[in-house]
Scaffold this motif. Structure first.
Motif, short mmCIF file in Angstrom:
data_model
loop_
_atom_site.label_atom_id
_atom_site.label_comp_id
_atom_site.label_asym_id
_atom_site.label_seq_id
_atom_site.Cartn_x
_atom_site.Cartn_y
_atom_site.Cartn_z
N ILE A 57 30.87 -13.39 22.47
CA ILE A 57 31.86 -12.36 23.01
C ILE A 57 32.87 -11.75 21.90
O ILE A 57 32.81 -10.63 22.05
CB ILE A 57 32.89 -13.77 23.75
CG1 ILE A 57 32.39 -14.04 24.73
CG2 ILE A 57 34.33 -12.73 23.69
CD1 ILE A 57 33.56 -15.46 25.38
N THR A 62 30.07 -8.85 20.51
CA THR A 62 30.15 -8.01 21.50
C THR A 62 31.49 -7.12 21.96
O THR A 62 31.51 -5.77 21.98
CB THR A 62 29.96 -8.70 23.53
OG1 THR A 62 28.76 -9.28 23.34
CG2 THR A 62 30.16 -6.99 24.28
N CYS A 63 32.48 -7.86 21.62
CA CYS A 63 33.85 -7.03 21.92
C CYS A 63 33.84 -5.73 21.27
O CYS A 63 34.23 -4.68 20.47
CB CYS A 63 34.90 -7.61 21.27
SG CYS A 63 35.20 -8.22 23.31
N ALA A 81 36.60 -2.72 20.72
CA ALA A 81 37.70 -3.61 20.87
C ALA A 81 38.65 -4.06 19.15
O ALA A 81 37.80 -4.60 18.53
CB ALA A 81 37.42 -4.93 21.29
N ASN A 82 40.05 -3.72 18.96
CA ASN A 82 40.60 -4.41 18.54
C ASN A 82 40.66 -5.78 18.21
O ASN A 82 40.53 -6.49 19.22
CB ASN A 82 42.04 -3.55 18.25
CG ASN A 82 43.03 -3.73 19.16
OD1 ASN A 82 43.45 -4.89 19.40
ND2 ASN A 82 43.71 -2.67 19.35
N ARG A 83 41.96 -6.37 17.52
CA ARG A 83 41.51 -7.92 17.44
C ARG A 83 42.62 -8.25 18.60
O ARG A 83 41.84 -9.41 19.63
CB ARG A 83 42.64 -7.79 16.24
CG ARG A 83 41.41 -8.52 14.62
CD ARG A 83 42.46 -8.39 13.98
NE ARG A 83 41.97 -8.33 12.14
CZ ARG A 83 41.65 -8.96 11.09
NH1 ARG A 83 42.20 -10.32 11.86
NH2 ARG A 83 40.80 -8.79 10.67
N GLU A 104 42.68 -6.78 21.64
CA GLU A 104 42.10 -6.71 22.64
C GLU A 104 40.70 -8.07 22.63
O GLU A 104 40.26 -8.51 23.57
CB GLU A 104 41.68 -5.33 22.49
CG GLU A 104 42.49 -4.28 22.76
CD GLU A 104 41.49 -3.32 22.39
OE1 GLU A 104 42.35 -1.73 23.00
OE2 GLU A 104 40.98 -3.11 21.59
N ILE A 105 40.13 -8.32 21.63
CA ILE A 105 39.63 -9.44 21.21
C ILE A 105 39.58 -10.26 22.08
O ILE A 105 39.00 -11.36 22.87
CB ILE A 105 38.74 -9.32 20.21
CG1 ILE A 105 37.30 -8.47 19.29
CG2 ILE A 105 37.36 -10.36 19.90
CD1 ILE A 105 37.27 -7.99 18.22
N LYS A 152 39.90 -10.53 26.01
CA LYS A 152 38.94 -10.70 26.39
C LYS A 152 38.21 -12.33 26.39
O LYS A 152 37.46 -12.62 27.14
CB LYS A 152 38.04 -9.54 25.76
CG LYS A 152 36.68 -8.86 26.72
CD LYS A 152 36.96 -8.85 27.61
CE LYS A 152 35.81 -8.65 29.27
NZ LYS A 152 35.97 -7.91 29.94
N LYS A 158 40.04 -14.72 28.83
CA LYS A 158 39.20 -14.73 29.91
C LYS A 158 38.08 -15.15 30.32
O LYS A 158 37.92 -15.73 30.82
CB LYS A 158 39.27 -13.08 30.09
CG LYS A 158 40.40 -12.42 30.54
CD LYS A 158 40.62 -11.08 30.93
CE LYS A 158 42.08 -9.94 31.23
NZ LYS A 158 42.01 -8.74 31.49
N GLU A 159 37.11 -14.35 28.56
CA GLU A 159 35.52 -14.95 29.35
C GLU A 159 35.56 -16.50 29.04
O GLU A 159 35.16 -16.78 30.04
CB GLU A 159 34.97 -14.96 27.85
CG GLU A 159 34.33 -12.65 28.94
CD GLU A 159 33.99 -13.04 29.68
OE1 GLU A 159 32.41 -12.95 29.96
OE2 GLU A 159 33.87 -11.74 30.79
#
Lengths: 231, 213
Positions: free
Chosen positions: A130, A133-134, A139-141, A143-144, A147, A150-151
């Motif tokens: 994940i 991929t991010c 994606a920044n830290r 946002e990672i 995500k 959520k995953e």
């Protein structure tokens, strides 16, 4: 055999008679176990995810310790907490022994390794994928992190339910540090143990049914989430 | 984006697996890296994508060392791409969402890519339930939608049918003028159709030699 059927009949009467003592015990059990699970989550989620996503020195050793703590006998843990919180113990001045706080402490120590290990075990491989991929999508830290949570939310939820189930069904440690004091520290499991030893099978069965029902409800919620996301 | 690799060494369990003296991938050119299985092609792509650390040497991106901001312009599609939870649409929308692109233009852009890769009919389907080929298309669409300056593809034709490979060829030929593309593939036709230069990562894992098309 009759005493079993009589016990079940009396148990239902007891549950629907809204017996005050019974419901106080249920509420105290839920309060102690929810609080302990919540505190464990605060510790376990960042620890488990950090261990799952990072390589560090002694990671294998730390993981082994953590997995070993999953199987820690509750009575031994209860004894340890008892000695720490006893009047002459290191934390004796706080006078926490035989209070719900002591039971919460014991459950936190019992549940935290379980939740952390489950997160570590279930999220190790998937978290790396994940994050990679991010990162490759820009994606920044922060946002990672969002995500990632959520995953892996299904795995976090499974760990949460497993931890809560362990906490609410615990008897040995809470008996030692709580003392099973009526109206103070008596919870569902210690109530069952006490009434069973006194031959009050109706009360034991009634509380047993409540415990099984609660366990069924929480596991059903977990199942619903897993099915929703996985199948 | 121009990529320059200088004296790069990568070890795995004390064994040297990559030893690249000096290689330049020029801006807006398309390169193919060939080599036997296990020769380190994926490792090299992951190092360039900043997903894996190297032990010695340096990699310059437009003559500068890697900076976090560069990651917004670099994308890497692995052989078995990870697909996020949620729908096909959600997956392709994600890179645009984190770039906070103009919301009104987002939907059309996502639909254009869904249509191009012929996955518009499954846009509301859970992406994890898609077939391997569809997942590859989702990953490609997700990586191409934000127009990266450096596109790294690890065997992008894996699991794709002939028609989809042709589509991929067409879109890569279209974007190659604005994008540096480095890809790994074993498909000769695909390699010859889109690459400007080819490199071979020899199975000694030590050097990289240039080979004309």
């Amino acid at each position: 055999m009759n005493y079993i059927f009589d016990g079940i009949k009396d148990a239902f009467e007891l549950i629907f008679s809204l017996d005050k003592e019974l419901y106080e015990i249920i509420l105290l059990s839920l309060f102690v176990s929810f609080t302990a699970t919540f505190i464990s989550l605060i510790i376990s989620v960042p620890t488990g995810l950090m261990m799952a996503t990072h390589e560090f020195k002694f990671k294998r050793f730390t993981s082994k310790i953590l997995y070993s703590l999953m199987g820690l006998p509750p009575v031994v843990l209860g004894l340890f907490v008892f000695l720490i919180l006893a009047r002459n113990g290191p934390l004796g001045t706080f006078q926490l022994l035989f209070t719900p706080s002591a039971m919460i402490i014991a459950q936190v120590l019992l549940v935290t390794p379980i939740i952390t290990s489950l997160i570590l075990n279930n999220c190790s491989d998937i978290s790396k994928e994940i994050i990679s991929t991010c990162r490759t999508l820009g994606a920044n830290r922060f946002e990672i992190l969002i995500k990632l949570i959520k995953e892996v939310k299904v795995y976090l939820f499974i760990a949460l339910v497993a931890g809560f189930s362990r906490a609410i069904s615990e008897v040995g440690a809470v008996m030692i540090v709580g003392g099973n004091i009526k109206g103070q520290t008596r919870v569902m499991t210690t109530f069952i143990a006490l009434n069973n030893s006194q031959g009050n099978y109706a009360k034991s069965i009634a509380m047993g049914l409540v415990l099984i029902s609660l366990s069924f409800i929480f596991n059903s919620i977990a199942y619903h989430y897993v099915i929703g996301d996985k199948l | 984006m121009k990529i320059e690799i200088n004296k790069l060494k990568k070890y795995y369990q004390n064994k040297l697996i990559l030893d690249i003296n000096n290689v330049v991938f020029n801006k807006n050119m398309t390169y193919c890296i060939k080599g036997r299985n296990g020769s380190g092609k994926t490792t090299l792509l992951q190092i360039i994508a900043n997903l894996m650390l190297y032990d010695k040497g340096e990699i310059l991106y437009d003559n500068k060392l890697m900076h976090y901001e560069f990651m917004k312009d670099i994308t890497y599609v692995s052989q078995n791409p990870y697909i996020f939870n949620g729908t096909v649409y959600d997956n392709i929308y994600y890179p645009l969402k984190i770039r906070k692109s103009d919301a009104s233009k987002l939907e059309n852009k996502v639909y254009a890519y869904l249509e191009y890769f012929e996955i518009d009919h499954i846009k509301n389907q859970l992406a994890k339930k898609c077939s391997s080929g569809e997942k590859m298309k989702i990953a490609l669409a997700r990586s191409l939608i934000f127009k990266p300056k450096l596109l790294l593809l690890d065997e992008p034709t894996t699991n794709l049918d002939i028609e989809s490979i042709e589509k991929l060829k067409a879109i890569l030929l279209k974007i190659k003028k604005q994008t540096t593309i480095i890809f790994v593939s074993h498909q000769i036709d695909f390699i010859n159709a889109i690459s400007d230069k080819q490199f071979i990562l020899k199975d000694t894992l030590l050097e990289m030699g240039e080979k004309s098309v």
